[in-house]
Every structure is written in structure tokens, then in C-alpha cells.
Design a protein around this motif. Structure first.
Motif, PDB file in Angstrom:
ATOM      1  N   ALA A 355       2.817   7.651-144.812  1.00 22.41           N
ATOM      2  CA  ALA A 355       2.734   6.805-146.284  1.00 22.41           C
ATOM      3  C   ALA A 355       3.683   7.504-147.289  1.00 22.41           C
ATOM      4  O   ALA A 355       4.316   6.901-148.131  1.00 22.41           O
ATOM      5  N   VAL A 356       3.482   8.943-147.392  1.00 22.20           N
ATOM      6  CA  VAL A 356       4.296   9.731-148.252  1.00 22.20           C
ATOM      7  C   VAL A 356       5.909   9.477-148.110  1.00 22.20           C
ATOM      8  O   VAL A 356       6.773   9.222-149.026  1.00 22.20           O
ATOM      9  N   ARG A 357       6.448   9.285-146.780  1.00 18.75           N
ATOM     10  CA  ARG A 357       7.618   9.287-146.288  1.00 18.75           C
ATOM     11  C   ARG A 357       8.141   7.887-146.925  1.00 18.75           C
ATOM     12  O   ARG A 357       9.184   7.775-147.399  1.00 18.75           O
ATOM     13  N   ILE A 358       7.225   6.870-146.650  1.00 16.97           N
ATOM     14  CA  ILE A 358       7.513   5.528-146.867  1.00 16.97           C
ATOM     15  C   ILE A 358       7.668   5.553-148.434  1.00 16.97           C
ATOM     16  O   ILE A 358       8.700   5.036-149.081  1.00 16.97           O
ATOM     17  N   ALA A 359       6.856   6.244-149.145  1.00 16.35           N
ATOM     18  CA  ALA A 359       6.993   6.153-150.666  1.00 16.35           C
ATOM     19  C   ALA A 359       8.165   6.755-151.207  1.00 16.35           C
ATOM     20  O   ALA A 359       9.095   6.316-152.137  1.00 16.35           O
ATOM     21  N   LYS A 360       8.750   7.752-150.540  1.00 16.83           N
ATOM     22  CA  LYS A 360       9.800   8.270-150.810  1.00 16.83           C
ATOM     23  C   LYS A 360      11.282   7.777-150.810  1.00 16.83           C
ATOM     24  O   LYS A 360      11.982   7.815-151.475  1.00 16.83           O
ATOM     25  N   ALA A 361      11.111   7.057-149.668  1.00 16.46           N
ATOM     26  CA  ALA A 361      12.259   6.693-149.126  1.00 16.46           C
ATOM     27  C   ALA A 361      12.420   5.206-150.177  1.00 16.46           C
ATOM     28  O   ALA A 361      13.424   4.757-150.612  1.00 16.46           O
ATOM     29  N   ALA A 362      11.361   4.633-150.445  1.00 16.21           N
ATOM     30  CA  ALA A 362      11.210   3.430-151.434  1.00 16.21           C
ATOM     31  C   ALA A 362      11.723   3.908-152.627  1.00 16.21           C
ATOM     32  O   ALA A 362      12.388   2.944-153.462  1.00 16.21           O
ATOM     33  N   GLU A 363      11.348   4.894-153.191  1.00 17.75           N
ATOM     34  CA  GLU A 363      11.834   5.651-154.578  1.00 17.75           C
ATOM     35  C   GLU A 363      13.193   5.867-154.716  1.00 17.75           C
ATOM     36  O   GLU A 363      13.822   5.408-155.440  1.00 17.75           O
ATOM     37  N   THR A 364      13.751   6.583-153.458  1.00 13.54           N
ATOM     38  CA  THR A 364      15.257   6.345-153.543  1.00 13.54           C
ATOM     39  C   THR A 364      15.750   4.971-153.662  1.00 13.54           C
ATOM     40  O   THR A 364      16.938   5.097-154.598  1.00 13.54           O
ATOM     41  N   GLY A 365      15.302   4.290-153.142  1.00 17.04           N
ATOM     42  CA  GLY A 365      15.912   2.737-153.005  1.00 17.04           C
ATOM     43  C   GLY A 365      15.981   2.335-154.266  1.00 17.04           C
ATOM     44  O   GLY A 365      17.036   1.719-154.900  1.00 17.04           O
ATOM     45  N   ALA A 366      14.799   2.373-155.039  1.00 16.81           N
ATOM     46  CA  ALA A 366      14.480   1.936-156.299  1.00 16.81           C
ATOM     47  C   ALA A 366      15.407   2.484-157.304  1.00 16.81           C
ATOM     48  O   ALA A 366      16.024   1.888-158.258  1.00 16.81           O
ATOM     49  N   ALA A 367      15.587   3.534-156.964  1.00 19.37           N
ATOM     50  CA  ALA A 367      16.585   4.438-158.136  1.00 19.37           C
ATOM     51  C   ALA A 367      17.944   3.952-157.979  1.00 19.37           C
ATOM     52  O   ALA A 367      18.741   3.533-159.057  1.00 19.37           O
ATOM     53  N   THR A 368      18.468   3.732-156.852  1.00 15.55           N
ATOM     54  CA  THR A 368      19.580   3.254-156.626  1.00 15.55           C
ATOM     55  C   THR A 368      19.859   1.641-157.297  1.00 15.55           C
ATOM     56  O   THR A 368      20.748   1.370-158.036  1.00 15.55           O
ATOM     57  N   ALA A 369      18.937   1.096-156.729  1.00 14.10           N
ATOM     58  CA  ALA A 369      18.731  -0.370-157.466  1.00 14.10           C
ATOM     59  C   ALA A 369      18.689  -0.409-159.057  1.00 14.10           C
ATOM     60  O   ALA A 369      19.606  -1.240-159.723  1.00 14.10           O
ATOM     61  N   ALA A 370      18.034   0.475-159.586  1.00 17.34           N
ATOM     62  CA  ALA A 370      18.151   0.522-161.023  1.00 17.34           C
ATOM     63  C   ALA A 370      19.572   0.854-161.635  1.00 17.34           C
ATOM     64  O   ALA A 370      19.995   0.199-162.500  1.00 17.34           O
ATOM     65  N   ARG A 371      20.157   1.866-161.145  1.00 17.32           N
ATOM     66  CA  ARG A 371      21.372   2.259-161.452  1.00 17.32           C
ATOM     67  C   ARG A 371      22.401   1.065-161.224  1.00 17.32           C
ATOM     68  O   ARG A 371      23.527   0.983-162.287  1.00 17.32           O
ATOM     69  N   VAL A 372      22.508   0.568-160.174  1.00 14.53           N
ATOM     70  CA  VAL A 372      23.341  -0.747-159.776  1.00 14.53           C
ATOM     71  C   VAL A 372      22.977  -1.766-160.759  1.00 14.53           C
ATOM     72  O   VAL A 372      23.902  -2.407-161.424  1.00 14.53           O
ATOM     73  N   GLY A 373      21.622  -1.975-161.155  1.00 17.88           N
ATOM     74  CA  GLY A 373      21.207  -3.005-162.019  1.00 17.88           C
ATOM     75  C   GLY A 373      21.787  -2.669-163.375  1.00 17.88           C
ATOM     76  O   GLY A 373      22.559  -3.604-164.173  1.00 17.88           O
ATOM     77  N   ARG A 374      21.879  -1.384-163.960  1.00 18.02           N
ATOM     78  CA  ARG A 374      22.354  -1.165-164.976  1.00 18.02           C
ATOM     79  C   ARG A 374      24.059  -1.540-165.192  1.00 18.02           C
ATOM     80  O   ARG A 374      24.648  -1.699-166.227  1.00 18.02           O
ATOM     81  N   PHE A 375      24.636  -1.448-164.066  1.00 13.63           N
ATOM     82  CA  PHE A 375      25.942  -1.672-164.197  1.00 13.63           C
ATOM     83  C   PHE A 375      26.208  -3.227-164.141  1.00 13.63           C
ATOM     84  O   PHE A 375      26.995  -3.869-164.680  1.00 13.63           O
ATOM     85  N   ILE A 376      25.343  -3.917-163.475  1.00 15.80           N
ATOM     86  CA  ILE A 376      25.536  -5.468-163.269  1.00 15.80           C
ATOM     87  C   ILE A 376      25.111  -6.039-164.672  1.00 15.80           C
ATOM     88  O   ILE A 376      25.768  -6.854-164.978  1.00 15.80           O
ATOM     89  N   ARG A 377      24.111  -5.334-165.210  1.00 13.37           N
ATOM     90  CA  ARG A 377      23.321  -6.369-166.447  1.00 13.37           C
ATOM     91  C   ARG A 377      24.437  -5.937-167.731  1.00 13.37           C
ATOM     92  O   ARG A 377      24.332  -5.147-168.307  1.00 13.37           O
TER      93      ARG A 377
END
Ligand code: ADP
Ligand code: MG
Length: 666
Positions: A355-377
Motif C-alpha cells: 500500500a505504501v509503495r502504491i501511494a509513493k508511486a501515485a504521489e510521484t505521478g501526481a507531482a509530475t501531472a501538477a507540474r505539466v498542468g502548470r505548463f499547460i494551463r
């Protein structure tokens, strides 16, 4: 007066006595008569006047003394008269006269008297005037002749028979091989033609016409001149010459060589024609070039469009590849863990681990998404979300937040700060985003200055803009890197870089209606300039967030990711808090237990290496109910936040939110 005794029988021709005397005085000659002893016996008034000698009866003057004012010796003349060799030998003798010097034609003639004695007759004729006139005349003639000769035109004078009477120097040079002595000869040598090439008959020659009484004016002819008989163009004027009775006495013909003039005119004409032709050619050429330029421009534009389309596609491709890569990076461990989770569903320790590993991986993904989002918006902000921001203040905040990390980030080098921040660098926007942008720029600057250097921060306020410059003395960028630096996922840092920093900056600046510029030179350094429209509104006009109360808190920060941990720690410390950190649950619990003073705030990550953050929260809630607890997570937690934590921060953590939440405790 006594009757003169001369050898002529005057009486026979009726000249006697008084008559003779009157004649003697009337002739315009000076006359003196000398007797056999050569003594002056008689003389007229003119003689007396000329010589100043008076013929008096008492002392008779000798012939040798009778011309005291003669300026030449007359003895020879007298002697030859005595010898009777010639009846009258005339000589010109100058006399000194009271009226000046006179030229006298002197004649001595022998007189044979009735007595057989031989006397002498002197006759003196004053020729001074005549001589003067002659001299003047010949001077004038010489003058005229020299004028005649210096005239650059050929001048010829003909008589009625067409014989050449006079030619000036120029005329003589026309035919160096032989002077034409008649008009016919001239005509034969010249072979004159009209300008259109028709040969002239003799009687058509201007001189021939002038001899018939015509005044010929400015006729242009082609004639042959010089030794080689080269064609020459002449302009001819010819005039008849009249005598005092109006009878034609001859003709004068003046010819001017106009070859050069004609040639010049021709050359000019030719030049004008050529110029016109050239102009014609040039303008056609210009038209052609213009058309060519137009065509080339079209081609270039098309090519440019194709290139920029290619580049856009390449950028989009890169963005897609980057996102895919990061999503895969996040999904792979999630999928693996999900599979293992299912397989080990019965084992609670394993379940928690996965569960911890899943959470960490998801966090990393979300962080990237947020940064890309800031470029896209990139679309501009909505006014209601904006606040009035002092960019100089944001700079200071970012310095305070990051300073503890500088040495490490610059791999041990010393970073020297040059701060030049203006007053009133006010723009409208979102503080959190601008702080994020600035953080990225500072991080890049530090990356570029491994081993140390100078970090410059500057704000400038103009009439309409606020500019922010982050400058470093680092490695700089090549032209190619500078071109692509803003592209998402473009990085030269290999695995250490994400390529999202400048893309994020770009998106944020765009959203703030501004633009970003790069000035960079390899080996010298880089300046990134952000330019925003200046806010014309004064601070009071805007609903500004309540300034945060600066309350120092005791904070425990639990985060196993060293970058995040250090970043948040620095941020919180910069806001005046005291921060302890732990890498995992075990360490955190120990710190909580043995703390002398109870922590006021606990901020914890969820995915920790030795368990879930939720366990730590449950434990802390029970022991210290008043403790303010915050959760930092990259994915939406299933459990209600209210029950488990006092606040939730989504990754990447927005600094303003973190500071506000931590300060808001108590
Ligand atoms: P990252 O830092 O993850 O590589 P960025 O988007 O922040 O991604 O930067 C993209 C690239 O631009 C960097 O990899 C680097 O090559 C170049 N770059 C950015 N800032 C600087 C700087 N201050 N000095 C030199 N190069 C820089
Ligand atoms: Mg970067």
C-alpha cells in the motif's frame, strides 16, 4: 628780288617775272639755287623754313653750309650732282626742324648757266606725313595679317577668277601636301559632300556661289583634309567681296572644323541612347528580381511554416513521450504492487508495505501531472483569484527558503548573492505560483554553478512593466539549449533533470499575462528575465489576504524523501518555526515521545518507508489530542481528513498553503 637765272626758258612757256616768283613760292617744295661758286643765290620760303637759313645778299652761304640741320651728310649727293651723273638723285634725309624731326626727300640737280658756270638746284620734299601714314598702314596690315593667321578657322580670299589670293595659316595646314591655288584645285582636293553624302559640283561650292553674289551661311559639309585625306566635317561661311562701285571683286570663305563638336554630339546622342537602353534593361531586371524575391519569400514562408509545424509536432511528441515515461514510471510499481498485494492479501505486513509503495508511486505521478498542468494551463488568470503581489518580497522569500540548500545544491561551492530589488514591484497574480516559478529559476541557477558563483536577483519597475531577473555566473547555454529550454521535458541533466522547471515558469508567466526571456552565453552565465504588466492599482484597492501572523511553532516534519524534507524544513524555518525532522514512523515516534516540549504541529507524509503515515497520525491523536496534524499526500485520501488530520496538503506542496496551515495552528 632779282630774276633767277636758270637753264629753262621759262619765258618760252610763258612763266616770266612775277609769275615765276609766284610759282617759286607756291610749289610745295623747299627750293634753293646755288651759283657756279656753289653759293646760295635764291631760295623760297619753304627752304628757309626747313633749314632756318636766310638767303641774304651780303654773305652768300656755301652749299655745304646751306643745310645745317640735315641729320645726314649731303656731300656725296651734292658731288654727284656736280658731276652731272644723274639729273636728279633723290635721297631721304632726316632734318631737325623746330616742329620736330622731318623726313625730306632731297634732290640736287645741276644747273648749267648761260655763262657756262655750273650751278646746283636743291629741291626738298617733306615726306614725313606720307611716311608716317605708310608706316601706320603697314603696321595695321601686319596686325590684320597676324589676326588673320591666328584665327582657328581656315580663311581664304579668292578673286573673281577663283584664284586663291590669300590663305591664312590654318588654311595652309588643311592641305599639307600641296596648296590649292584655285577654287577648282581646292574642290578637287576637298571632294566636298553634303552631310547626307551627296557630292557637290564645282558651281555648288559655297565659294563659287559667293562669287556669284550669294551670302552662304553655316553650311555643313564633309571634306577630305590632312595628308591622309581623312574626312572632316566643316561649317562654311562665304561672302562676296565688293569694290567701291558695288562690283564683285572676289569672295572670302571661312571654314570651321566641327568634327569634334559633331563627334561629341554624336557620342552624346549615342550615350543617351545607351543610357535609355540600360535603364530599360535595369528596370526589367529589377522587375524580374522583385518577382524572384517574392517567389523566394513565399517559398521561405512556406518552409518556415513547415519547420514550425515540425517543431510544434516535435515538442508535442516530446511532451507526450515525457508524460508517458513518467506515467509508466508511476504505473509500473503500482501495477507490480497491486499484483503482489492480491497475492499476499492474507499477510498484513506485506499488505501495508505494498500500500505504501502504491501511494509513493501515485504521489510521484501526481507531482509530475501538477507540474505539466502548470505548463499547460497558460490561459490568463481569473481576476477574482488574483492578489496584489510585491515581486521584490517574493524574491526575498525564495532566498530565505532556499539559502540553507545553496551550498549543497552548488556542490560545495560558495554562492554569493547580489540583490538589487526595487520598491513598488507590484503585479497582480497568485503568490504561490510566482514563488514556484522563482524557485525553479534559483534551482537552475544553482545547478549551473557547481563549484560556486554569483546569483543575482533584480527587480525593475518601468512605466508599464515590472521585470524580474535571475542571473547566474554559471555554465550558460548553447544556442540550441536556449532555443529549447522552455520545452517541457527538455533537459540536459540526464536522469537528474525533469525538464519541467522552465516549462512551468513559462506557463506561470503566461498566465500572468507576461513573457519570459533568456540571455545566456556558454561559460559566462545566464539571465532569465520575467516581464509582467505593472499593476496600476494601489494596494488598498485590493482585498489582500490578511498578513500571516508570524508565530513561531515547534514543528515535527516526517518525510522520507530528502529533497522534499529539506525543502519544507527550509521553508518553515524561514517563516520562523523550529523544525525537527524524521525519515520514518519509528524515528518520528521516538522524537514525539522524548520531546521535552510537546510539538505543536506534526506534518507527515503518507507513504513512508517503514509504514503508513496514517498509523503515525492515529498514534499522535491519541497521545496529544491538541496537536495540529497535517497530511502531505500526492493522491486523494480515501479516509475523511477531518477525523484523521487537521489539514491536507497536496503534493507538490504549495508553499503559501504550508506556511498558512502551520502558522494557523493553535
Ligand atoms: P531541468 O532543470 O530539469 O533540466 P529546466 O526546464 O529547468 O529542466 O531546464 C531545462 C534546461 O535548460 C536545463 O536542462 C539546462 O540545460 C537549461 N538551463 C536552465 N536554466 C539554466 C541556467 N541557469 N544555466 C544554464 N542552463 C540552464
Ligand atoms: Mg530545472
Amino acid at each position: 628780288m632779282t630774276q633767277p637765272s636758270v637753264g629753262l626758258d621759262f619765258a618760252r612757256i610763258g612763266i616770266t617775272g612775277v609769275r615765276f616768283e609766284a610759282l617759286f613760292e607756291a610749289v610745295p617744295l623747299a627750293i634753293a639755287i646755288f651759283d657756279g661758286e656753289l653759293r646760295l643765290v635764291n631760295a623760297n620760303a619753304r627752304y628757309r623754313e626747313l633749314t632756318g637759313v636766310a638767303a641774304s645778299g651780303q654773305a652768300k652761304v656755301s652749299i655745304y653750309d646751306a643745310f645745317p640741320n640735315a641729320l645726314a651728310d649731303l656731300t656725296d649727293q651734292i658731288d654727284s650732282a656736280l658731276r652731272g651723273t644723274s639729273a636728279a638723285t633723290a635721297a631721304r634725309v632726316p632734318f631737325q626742324h623746330r616742329g620736330g624731326r622731318r623726313l625730306i626727300e632731297t634732290t640736287f640737280a645741276q644747273l648749267v648757266e648761260e655763262s657756262g658756270g655750273r650751278g646746283i638746284l636743291f629741291a626738298g620734299n617733306d615726306v614725313s606725313e606720307r611716311e608716317d601714314l605708310r608706316e601706320t598702314l603697314s603696321r595695321n596690315v601686319a596686325q590684320l595679317e597676324s589676326i588673320f593667321d591666328v584665327i582657328p578657322d581656315s580663311v581664304r580670299v579668292f578673286d573673281t577668277e577663283g584664284r586663291t589670293v590669300r590663305s591664312n595659316t590654318q588654311a595652309m595646314q588643311d592641305h599639307p601636301s600641296g596648296q590649292p591655288s584655285t577654287l577648282r584645285e581646292l574642290w578637287q582636293l576637298d571632294r566636298p559632300r553634303t552631310v547626307d553624302g551627296t557630292s557637290l559640283f564645282m558651281h555648288e561650292h559655297p565659294t563659287a556661289r559667293a562669287l556669284r553674289g550669294e551670302r552662304v551661311r553655316g553650311e555643313t559639309l564633309a571634306v577630305r583634309r590632312g595628308v591622309d585625306g581623312a574626312p572632316v566635317i566643316i561649317e562654311v561661311n562665304s561672302n562676296p567681296l565688293y569694290d567701291e562701285h558695288g562690283k564683285i571683286r572676289g569672295a572670302v570663305t571661312v571654314e570651321r572644323d566641327v568634327s569634334v563638336k559633331t563627334q561629341l554630339a554624336k557620342a552624346l546622342e549615342e550615350e543617351a541612347r545607351r543610357t535609355a537602353e540600360l535603364y530599360e534593361r535595369v528596370s526589367t531586371e529589377a522587375e524580374r528580381l522583385e518577382r524572384m524575391v517574392q517567389e523566394r519569400t513565399q517559398e521561405l514562408l512556406a518552409l518556415q511554416e513547415a519547420r514550425s509545424r515540425e517543431r510544434r509536432l516535435a515538442a508535442v511528441g516530446q511532451l507526450a513521450a515525457g508524460v508517458m515515461h513518467d506515467v509508466n514510471n508511476a504505473l509500473n510499481p503500482i501495477m507490480a504492487a497491486a499484483y503482489l498485494l492480491e497475492a499476499n492479501a492474507e499477510n498484513p505486513v506485506a499488505v501495508r508495505d505494498y500500500a505504501v509503495r502504491i501511494a509513493k508511486a501515485a504521489e510521484t505521478g501526481a507531482a509530475t501531472a501538477a507540474r505539466v498542468g502548470r505548463f499547460i494551463r497558460q490561459e490568463p488568470l481569473q481576476a477574482e483569484r488574483e492578489e496584489l503581489i510585491d515581486l521584490s518580497l517574493v524574491c526575498d522569500e525564495v532566498v530565505a527558503m532556499t539559502r540553507p540548500l545553496w551550498a549543497e545544491r552548488a556542490r560545495g561551492g560558495t554562492i554569493h548573492l547580489e540583490r538589487d530589488l526595487a520598491e513598488g514591484a507590484m503585479i497582480r497574480g497568485i503568490t504561490g505560483e510566482l514563488r514556484e516559478a522563482l524557485l525553479n529559476l534559483v534551482q537552475n541557477a544553482l545547478d549551473a554553478m557547481a563549484g560556486g558563483g554569483t546569483l543575482g536577483m533584480r527587480t525593475l519597475v518601468t512605466d508599464s512593466e515590472v521585470k524580474l531577473e535571475i542571473r547566474d555566473s554559471g555554465i550558460g547555454m548553447s544556442a540550441e539549449v536556449r532555443e529549447r529550454a522552455f520545452e517541457p521535458f527538455f533537459t540536459t541533466k540526464g536522469r537528474a533533470g525533469t525538464g519541467l522547471g522552465l516549462a512551468e515558469v513559462y506557463g506561470i508567466v503566461k498566465r500572468h499575462r507576461g513573457f519570459a526571456e533568456i540571455e545566456s552565453m556558454p561559460g559566462v552565465g545566464t539571465t532569465i528575465r520575467l516581464v509582467f504588466p505593472k499593476s496600476s492599482q494601489v494596494a488598498a484597492d485590493i482585498v489582500v489576504e490578511e498578513p500571516r501572523k508570524r508565530v513561531a511553532r515547534r514543528v515535527l516534519l516526517v518525510e522520507d524523501h530528502p529533497d522534499s524534507r529539506e525543502f519544507m524544513q527550509a521553508l518553515l524555518e524561514s517563516d520562523g518555526h523550529t523544525v525537527d525532522t524524521a525519515m520514518g514512523i519509528q524515528e518520528a515516534m521516538e522524537l514525539l515521545e522524548k520531546a521535552e516540549q510537546v510539538y505543536e504541529v506534526l506534518v507527515t507524509d503518507i507513504g513512508l518507508s517503514d509504514g503508513s503515515g496514517w498509523d503515525l497520525i492515529t498514534f499522535a491523536r491519541e497521545r496529544w489530542p491538541s496537536m495540529r496534524i497535517g497530511v502531505v499526500t500526492g493522491w486523494e485520501p480515501k479516509v475523511g481528513a477531518g477525523k484523521e488530520g487537521d489539514f491536507i496538503l497536496r503534493k507538490p506542496v504549495r508553499t503559501s498553503e504550508l506556511l498558512a496551515q502551520v502558522a494557523g495552528a493553535g
